[in-house]
Enzyme design. Structure first.
Site, PDB file in Angstrom:
ATOM      1  N   GLY A   1      52.458  58.489   2.653  1.00 24.08           N
ATOM      2  CA  GLY A   1      52.296  59.298   1.448  1.00 24.08           C
ATOM      3  C   GLY A   1      51.015  60.086   1.585  1.00 24.08           C
ATOM      4  N   GLU A   2      50.171  59.963   0.611  1.00 26.78           N
ATOM      5  CA  GLU A   2      48.902  60.702   0.616  1.00 26.78           C
ATOM      6  C   GLU A   2      47.769  59.690   0.432  1.00 26.78           C
ATOM      7  OE1 GLU A   2      48.288  63.886   1.318  1.00 26.78           O
ATOM      8  OE2 GLU A   2      46.210  63.274   1.065  1.00 26.78           O
TER       9      GLU A   2
ATOM     10  N   CYS B   1      51.367  55.470   8.519  1.00 26.37           N
ATOM     11  CA  CYS B   1      50.803  56.783   8.228  1.00 26.37           C
ATOM     12  C   CYS B   1      49.664  56.731   7.202  1.00 26.37           C
ATOM     13  CB  CYS B   1      51.936  57.717   7.831  1.00 26.37           C
ATOM     14  SG  CYS B   1      51.570  59.423   8.227  1.00 26.37           S
TER      15      CYS B   1
ATOM     16  N   ILE C   1      55.028  62.602  10.301  1.00 28.16           N
ATOM     17  CA  ILE C   1      55.016  63.528   9.164  1.00 28.16           C
ATOM     18  C   ILE C   1      53.566  63.750   8.752  1.00 28.16           C
ATOM     19  CG2 ILE C   1      55.887  63.944   6.823  1.00 28.16           C
ATOM     20  CD1 ILE C   1      58.098  61.810   7.488  1.00 28.16           C
TER      21      ILE C   1
ATOM     22  N   HIS D   1      56.494  57.024  11.016  1.00 23.08           N
ATOM     23  CA  HIS D   1      57.317  56.318  10.030  1.00 23.08           C
ATOM     24  C   HIS D   1      58.548  55.751  10.715  1.00 23.08           C
ATOM     25  CE1 HIS D   1      55.273  58.032   6.470  1.00 23.08           C
ATOM     26  NE2 HIS D   1      55.027  59.024   7.297  1.00 23.08           N
TER      27      HIS D   1
ATOM     28  N   GLU E   1      60.437  53.713   9.025  1.00 25.65           N
ATOM     29  CA  GLU E   1      61.283  53.335   7.885  1.00 25.65           C
ATOM     30  C   GLU E   1      62.219  54.455   7.431  1.00 25.65           C
ATOM     31  OE1 GLU E   1      58.098  53.910   7.801  1.00 25.65           O
ATOM     32  OE2 GLU E   1      57.689  55.267   6.128  1.00 25.65           O
TER      33      GLU E   1
HETATM   34  N1  GLN Z   1      48.602  63.381   5.829  1.00 29.74           N
HETATM   35  C1  GLN Z   1      48.702  62.231   4.962  1.00 29.74           C
HETATM   36  C2  GLN Z   1      47.325  61.682   4.608  1.00 29.74           C
HETATM   37  O1  GLN Z   1      46.364  62.152   5.071  1.00 29.74           O
HETATM   38  C3  GLN Z   1      49.538  61.144   5.596  1.00 29.74           C
HETATM   39  C4  GLN Z   1      50.955  61.623   5.771  1.00 29.74           C
HETATM   40  C5  GLN Z   1      51.981  60.551   5.702  1.00 29.74           C
HETATM   41  O2  GLN Z   1      51.764  59.423   5.226  1.00 29.74           O
HETATM   42  N2  GLN Z   1      53.166  60.883   6.138  1.00 29.74           N
HETATM   43  O3  GLN Z   1      47.212  60.791   3.844  1.00 29.74           O
END
Ligand code: GLN
Length: 191
Positions: free
Chosen positions: A47-48, A79, A133, A169, A171
């Protein structure tokens, strides 16, 4: 056995579906009181990372989760989750949980390659689907961190004790072998 999935933001539903494919129950961690449930392992989804780190602090879940990981709670991170675990984020002054001896660089793949899908070897598992991603890169590991996967010379999956982290990922595909590795090699081994 129950696996807790941090469900504040990101692709937690895909992780839950993966464990359900292995017939392993999951519960969601959305607020502080959810931490009182019994669970044997933790998943930190993609995610972020900035948003996830901020929410963990605002919801007052941060200290409890960090202590439990430090005490040996098995954790699998993908990630953004890997960024949350890293003890150093290059080009950034932030550190989140900081329990894993790696340095990461966020969004390390150039614009054109920022998202791509490939297959690769993960430990002894061959041809594992790996989706990158806007992935970070693991640039440095402290001694004792085991490298489980690499792609074009870049480290993409590591393990340090009961912490498993990857920059891709697994998943988002239907291949559950990496989740299976986490369960058999880390969660069951730690019980
Ligand atoms: N670019 C995102 C971050 O810096 C990570 C991307 C992801 O989890 N697919 O948190």
């Amino acid at each position: 056995m129950q696996i807790a999935v941090l469900a504040l933001q990101g692709d937690f539903a895909e992780h839950e579906a993966m464990f359900h494919r292995l017939n392993i129950p999951t519960c969601q961690l959305r607020q502080k009181s959810d931490l009182e449930q019994e669970f044997d392992a933790l998943v930190l989804p993609g995610g972020e990372s900035t948003v996830q780190g901020k929410l963990l602090r605002e919801l007052d879940m941060f200290d409890t989760l960090r202590s439990r990981i430090q005490e040996g709670l098995p954790v699998m991170a993908t990630c953004a989750g890997t960024i949350l675990l890293a003890q150093q984020i290059l080009d950034d002054t932030a550190v989140h949980l900081g329990t894993l001896g790696i340095s990461v660089r966020r969004n390390a793949y150039g614009r054109q390659l920022s998202s791509f899908h490939t297959t690769g070897t993960f430990g002894r598992l061959e041809n594992c689907p790996m989706s990158f991603i806007r992935a970070p890169q693991i640039e440095f590991c402290v001694p004792g961190v085991e490298i489980l996967a690499e792609h074009n010379g870049r480290i993409t999956a590591v393990r340090q004790g009961s912490q498993l982290a990857m920059t891709f990922h697994p998943e988002v595909a239907t291949d559950a072998r990496i989740a299976g590795y986490f369960i058999s090699e880390i969660v069951q081994a730690s019980r």
